[in-house]
Design a protein around this motif. Sequence first.
Motif, PDB file in Angstrom:
ATOM      1  N   LYS A 174       0.839  -1.204   0.000  1.00  0.00           N
ATOM      2  CA  LYS A 174       0.000   0.000   0.000  1.00  0.00           C
ATOM      3  C   LYS A 174       0.875   1.256   0.000  1.00  0.00           C
ATOM      4  O   LYS A 174       0.870   2.042   0.945  1.00  0.00           O
ATOM      5  CB  LYS A 174      -0.967   0.014   1.189  1.00  0.00           C
ATOM      6  CG  LYS A 174      -1.954  -1.133   1.223  1.00  0.00           C
ATOM      7  CD  LYS A 174      -2.826  -1.037   2.462  1.00  0.00           C
ATOM      8  CE  LYS A 174      -3.813  -2.183   2.557  1.00  0.00           C
ATOM      9  NZ  LYS A 174      -4.915  -2.071   1.612  1.00  0.00           N
ATOM     10  N   LEU A 175       1.632   1.458  -1.051  1.00  0.00           N
ATOM     11  CA  LEU A 175       2.550   2.590  -1.088  1.00  0.00           C
ATOM     12  C   LEU A 175       1.905   3.801  -1.753  1.00  0.00           C
ATOM     13  O   LEU A 175       1.017   4.411  -1.185  1.00  0.00           O
ATOM     14  CB  LEU A 175       3.852   2.173  -1.777  1.00  0.00           C
ATOM     15  CG  LEU A 175       4.644   1.081  -1.028  1.00  0.00           C
ATOM     16  CD1 LEU A 175       5.941   0.781  -1.750  1.00  0.00           C
ATOM     17  CD2 LEU A 175       4.936   1.495   0.396  1.00  0.00           C
ATOM     18  N   GLU A 184      19.351   0.797   3.872  1.00  0.00           N
ATOM     19  CA  GLU A 184      20.388   0.072   3.137  1.00  0.00           C
ATOM     20  C   GLU A 184      20.016  -1.403   3.024  1.00  0.00           C
ATOM     21  O   GLU A 184      19.739  -2.069   4.018  1.00  0.00           O
ATOM     22  CB  GLU A 184      21.737   0.216   3.847  1.00  0.00           C
ATOM     23  CG  GLU A 184      22.891  -0.419   3.091  1.00  0.00           C
ATOM     24  CD  GLU A 184      24.223  -0.213   3.776  1.00  0.00           C
ATOM     25  OE1 GLU A 184      25.206  -0.789   3.307  1.00  0.00           O
ATOM     26  OE2 GLU A 184      24.253   0.526   4.787  1.00  0.00           O
ATOM     27  N   GLY A 185      19.994  -1.912   1.814  1.00  0.00           N
ATOM     28  CA  GLY A 185      19.643  -3.312   1.584  1.00  0.00           C
ATOM     29  C   GLY A 185      18.180  -3.543   1.302  1.00  0.00           C
ATOM     30  O   GLY A 185      17.780  -4.664   0.966  1.00  0.00           O
ATOM     31  N   SER A 186      17.327  -2.496   1.423  1.00  0.00           N
ATOM     32  CA  SER A 186      15.898  -2.632   1.114  1.00  0.00           C
ATOM     33  C   SER A 186      15.656  -2.278  -0.349  1.00  0.00           C
ATOM     34  O   SER A 186      16.291  -1.378  -0.897  1.00  0.00           O
ATOM     35  CB  SER A 186      15.068  -1.738   2.028  1.00  0.00           C
ATOM     36  OG  SER A 186      15.167  -2.160   3.367  1.00  0.00           O
ATOM     37  N   TRP A 187      14.685  -2.966  -0.947  1.00  0.00           N
ATOM     38  CA  TRP A 187      14.435  -2.802  -2.383  1.00  0.00           C
ATOM     39  C   TRP A 187      12.985  -2.430  -2.646  1.00  0.00           C
ATOM     40  O   TRP A 187      12.072  -2.853  -1.937  1.00  0.00           O
ATOM     41  CB  TRP A 187      14.790  -4.083  -3.130  1.00  0.00           C
ATOM     42  CG  TRP A 187      16.265  -4.259  -3.255  1.00  0.00           C
ATOM     43  CD1 TRP A 187      17.120  -4.741  -2.300  1.00  0.00           C
ATOM     44  CD2 TRP A 187      17.068  -3.903  -4.376  1.00  0.00           C
ATOM     45  NE1 TRP A 187      18.401  -4.714  -2.759  1.00  0.00           N
ATOM     46  CE2 TRP A 187      18.417  -4.215  -4.031  1.00  0.00           C
ATOM     47  CE3 TRP A 187      16.795  -3.370  -5.635  1.00  0.00           C
ATOM     48  CZ2 TRP A 187      19.471  -3.999  -4.909  1.00  0.00           C
ATOM     49  CZ3 TRP A 187      17.855  -3.165  -6.512  1.00  0.00           C
ATOM     50  CH2 TRP A 187      19.173  -3.465  -6.145  1.00  0.00           C
ATOM     51  N   TYR A 188      12.823  -1.646  -3.698  1.00  0.00           N
ATOM     52  CA  TYR A 188      11.512  -1.191  -4.164  1.00  0.00           C
ATOM     53  C   TYR A 188      11.174  -1.951  -5.437  1.00  0.00           C
ATOM     54  O   TYR A 188      11.992  -2.024  -6.363  1.00  0.00           O
ATOM     55  CB  TYR A 188      11.578   0.307  -4.432  1.00  0.00           C
ATOM     56  CG  TYR A 188      10.430   0.875  -5.236  1.00  0.00           C
ATOM     57  CD1 TYR A 188       9.257   1.290  -4.616  1.00  0.00           C
ATOM     58  CD2 TYR A 188      10.533   1.024  -6.619  1.00  0.00           C
ATOM     59  CE1 TYR A 188       8.213   1.833  -5.351  1.00  0.00           C
ATOM     60  CE2 TYR A 188       9.493   1.566  -7.365  1.00  0.00           C
ATOM     61  CZ  TYR A 188       8.344   1.962  -6.729  1.00  0.00           C
ATOM     62  OH  TYR A 188       7.309   2.499  -7.459  1.00  0.00           O
ATOM     63  N   VAL A 189       9.969  -2.542  -5.479  1.00  0.00           N
ATOM     64  CA  VAL A 189       9.511  -3.257  -6.673  1.00  0.00           C
ATOM     65  C   VAL A 189       8.162  -2.689  -7.082  1.00  0.00           C
ATOM     66  O   VAL A 189       7.209  -2.692  -6.294  1.00  0.00           O
ATOM     67  CB  VAL A 189       9.396  -4.776  -6.423  1.00  0.00           C
ATOM     68  CG1 VAL A 189       8.978  -5.478  -7.712  1.00  0.00           C
ATOM     69  CG2 VAL A 189      10.713  -5.340  -5.908  1.00  0.00           C
ATOM     70  N   PHE A 241       0.516   0.237  -6.793  1.00  0.00           N
ATOM     71  CA  PHE A 241       0.943  -1.138  -7.022  1.00  0.00           C
ATOM     72  C   PHE A 241       2.467  -1.247  -6.958  1.00  0.00           C
ATOM     73  O   PHE A 241       3.156  -1.452  -7.958  1.00  0.00           O
ATOM     74  CB  PHE A 241       0.422  -1.664  -8.362  1.00  0.00           C
ATOM     75  CG  PHE A 241      -1.061  -1.874  -8.372  1.00  0.00           C
ATOM     76  CD1 PHE A 241      -1.625  -2.962  -7.721  1.00  0.00           C
ATOM     77  CD2 PHE A 241      -1.899  -0.960  -8.985  1.00  0.00           C
ATOM     78  CE1 PHE A 241      -2.994  -3.145  -7.699  1.00  0.00           C
ATOM     79  CE2 PHE A 241      -3.269  -1.140  -8.963  1.00  0.00           C
ATOM     80  CZ  PHE A 241      -3.822  -2.236  -8.314  1.00  0.00           C
ATOM     81  N   SER A 242       2.984  -1.059  -5.769  1.00  0.00           N
ATOM     82  CA  SER A 242       4.420  -1.159  -5.534  1.00  0.00           C
ATOM     83  C   SER A 242       4.641  -1.688  -4.126  1.00  0.00           C
ATOM     84  O   SER A 242       3.760  -1.607  -3.265  1.00  0.00           O
ATOM     85  CB  SER A 242       5.096   0.199  -5.730  1.00  0.00           C
ATOM     86  OG  SER A 242       4.466   1.195  -4.961  1.00  0.00           O
ATOM     87  N   ILE A 243       5.832  -2.215  -3.906  1.00  0.00           N
ATOM     88  CA  ILE A 243       6.138  -2.921  -2.663  1.00  0.00           C
ATOM     89  C   ILE A 243       7.574  -2.608  -2.271  1.00  0.00           C
ATOM     90  O   ILE A 243       8.438  -2.424  -3.133  1.00  0.00           O
ATOM     91  CB  ILE A 243       5.965  -4.446  -2.865  1.00  0.00           C
ATOM     92  CG1 ILE A 243       4.480  -4.813  -2.911  1.00  0.00           C
ATOM     93  CG2 ILE A 243       6.652  -5.252  -1.775  1.00  0.00           C
ATOM     94  CD1 ILE A 243       4.233  -6.259  -3.249  1.00  0.00           C
ATOM     95  N   VAL A 244       7.827  -2.569  -0.959  1.00  0.00           N
ATOM     96  CA  VAL A 244       9.189  -2.486  -0.449  1.00  0.00           C
ATOM     97  C   VAL A 244       9.510  -3.806   0.247  1.00  0.00           C
ATOM     98  O   VAL A 244       8.728  -4.298   1.069  1.00  0.00           O
ATOM     99  CB  VAL A 244       9.371  -1.304   0.519  1.00  0.00           C
ATOM    100  CG1 VAL A 244      10.685  -1.429   1.291  1.00  0.00           C
ATOM    101  CG2 VAL A 244       9.353   0.014  -0.244  1.00  0.00           C
ATOM    102  N   LEU A 245      10.654  -4.370  -0.097  1.00  0.00           N
ATOM    103  CA  LEU A 245      11.137  -5.596   0.523  1.00  0.00           C
ATOM    104  C   LEU A 245      12.296  -5.256   1.465  1.00  0.00           C
ATOM    105  O   LEU A 245      13.239  -4.570   1.060  1.00  0.00           O
ATOM    106  CB  LEU A 245      11.626  -6.587  -0.531  1.00  0.00           C
ATOM    107  CG  LEU A 245      10.618  -7.019  -1.596  1.00  0.00           C
ATOM    108  CD1 LEU A 245      11.294  -7.942  -2.600  1.00  0.00           C
ATOM    109  CD2 LEU A 245       9.411  -7.707  -0.972  1.00  0.00           C
ATOM    110  N   VAL A 246      12.206  -5.737   2.703  1.00  0.00           N
ATOM    111  CA  VAL A 246      13.261  -5.499   3.698  1.00  0.00           C
ATOM    112  C   VAL A 246      13.771  -6.869   4.146  1.00  0.00           C
ATOM    113  O   VAL A 246      13.205  -7.488   5.044  1.00  0.00           O
ATOM    114  CB  VAL A 246      12.724  -4.703   4.907  1.00  0.00           C
ATOM    115  CG1 VAL A 246      13.862  -4.319   5.847  1.00  0.00           C
ATOM    116  CG2 VAL A 246      11.958  -3.460   4.446  1.00  0.00           C
ATOM    117  N   PRO A 247      14.831  -7.375   3.519  1.00  0.00           N
ATOM    118  CA  PRO A 247      15.321  -8.716   3.868  1.00  0.00           C
ATOM    119  C   PRO A 247      15.829  -8.786   5.309  1.00  0.00           C
ATOM    120  O   PRO A 247      16.409  -7.823   5.831  1.00  0.00           O
ATOM    121  CB  PRO A 247      16.467  -8.944   2.871  1.00  0.00           C
ATOM    122  CG  PRO A 247      16.211  -7.990   1.755  1.00  0.00           C
ATOM    123  CD  PRO A 247      15.572  -6.797   2.393  1.00  0.00           C
ATOM    124  N   GLY A 248      15.608  -9.938   5.938  1.00  0.00           N
ATOM    125  CA  GLY A 248      16.089 -10.122   7.298  1.00  0.00           C
ATOM    126  C   GLY A 248      17.598 -10.014   7.411  1.00  0.00           C
ATOM    127  O   GLY A 248      18.128  -9.628   8.457  1.00  0.00           O
TER     128      GLY A 248
END
Length: 500
Positions: free
Chosen positions: A181-182, A200-205, A229-236
């Motif tokens: 929900k961006l 740092e290390g987070s990605w926008y798709v 319709f976009s998402i942020v991914l924050v890897p562990g």
Amino acid sequence: MTGRLSGVGVGPGDPELITLKAARLIGAAQVIAYHQGVGKQSNARRIAAGLFPDDVIEEALVYPVTTQSTEHPGGCAGAMADFYAEAAERLRAHLRAGRDVVVLAEGDPMLYGSFMYLHDRLAGEFDTQVVAGVPAFAAATATTALPLVRQTDVLTVLPGTLPEPELARRLADTDGAVIMKLGRTFTKVRSALEQAGRVEGSWYVERASMTAERVLPVADVDPATVPYFSIVLVPGDTRPGVARYDLPATRVTEPYPGAEVVVVGLGPGPDRWLSPEASQVLAEVGHVVGYGPYVQRVAQRPGLVRHASGNTVELERARQALELALAGERVAVVSGGDAGVFGMASAVFEAAEDPRYAGVAIRVVPGISAVQAVAARAGAPIGADFAVMSLSDRLKPWEVVVKRLRAVAEADLVLALYNPRSRSRTEQVAQARAVLLEHKSPRTVVVVGRDIGRAGESLTVTSLGELDPGSIDMKCLLIIGASATRVTAAGRVWSPRFVP
């Protein structure tokens, strides 16, 4: 015979990600419904259109609003409630006529999907099924080839519509995260990521799996270009400090020079009761370890990693803090009230008996204890000799508790009781009252403080004979007076300094 209602997930955008079951149901549907905005095409329809039967009846469910602005007397919530009621009525007519209805949902129907509101209204009347779909964040993870979580990592899915402080807190407290929900919320989301030290290390798709898909590091995204319709991914793997201390437990580590764990008492609740020394420590450390509700009281800031855990794992918390210190991290272990009064200070010293932690210094920063806060609200009930006990029998036998209660009562000391009751310990207050009444008068003054210093605090002055054990819960602290403890005409409680 009535028709069957199916909520069908069509995935994030690529028609090839539609499941076989979803494709079969869409291809056999008599009625296909889908949601869309005013003047816009339905993404769900676009994804599945190639599977529509030639004679299918289409029901376009057009949202009345797509923002928070509306002239509806009930506001946005009222407008949407009316919309879902009207949409359900349209589908109800088809189902009653015996037609099978398929409602398309982007991603998965039960993950922030509109179908769930139709399901709420219709599932009790008609045969209903839900077909899972590939969620957008799964497609985004595949696109970036990023492992979101590993082994026992926790994944948190967050809506970007949360308030910024809450987003920052949750991002700091979890391992991996997905933010959905961006759109217009992106600026706030990026600020929350910065506060949590997770940019740092987070990605926008953007538009994962669609032809217009776009992938960028979060730091490189122009907020003005971000669609819904976009998402942020924050890897562990990007959580600050993980790579530095997440090593096998059997390793041999030389203590970091100057390694120290600071145990901090946060006080009973209000920030104004937090000491300047405690505030300074919390502003300087890189890690805060503690019981979840206490960790949440520490404001999130860039570079701070918060490690929250449950209520009965004190030694595990202490060892985690000591391990962090061994690896060179600056660590605070937090407790409510004073850390040395039924708090984490003792647990840290207990864990530090392991020779492995011999090189780690332990410093304790005092805080206002709960007994001090309740006593101050009441007046001066602990102005003379007093004892402090915990009614919990988790770490000592109940027989020991009874023995100590009798000794305190025989000595005619004022008595403060911590942990009087919990979800599993419901009878101890009544039992303790009975033991005390063996040696104390029923007229003995009793103070019951609940949530002192917090919203909704209450203070009750009663007597030992009239104390209702059923009114006591885990948020209470009791002060049972000595024989000389008095109550003024104004209801203030105090204990004389002298003994006749």
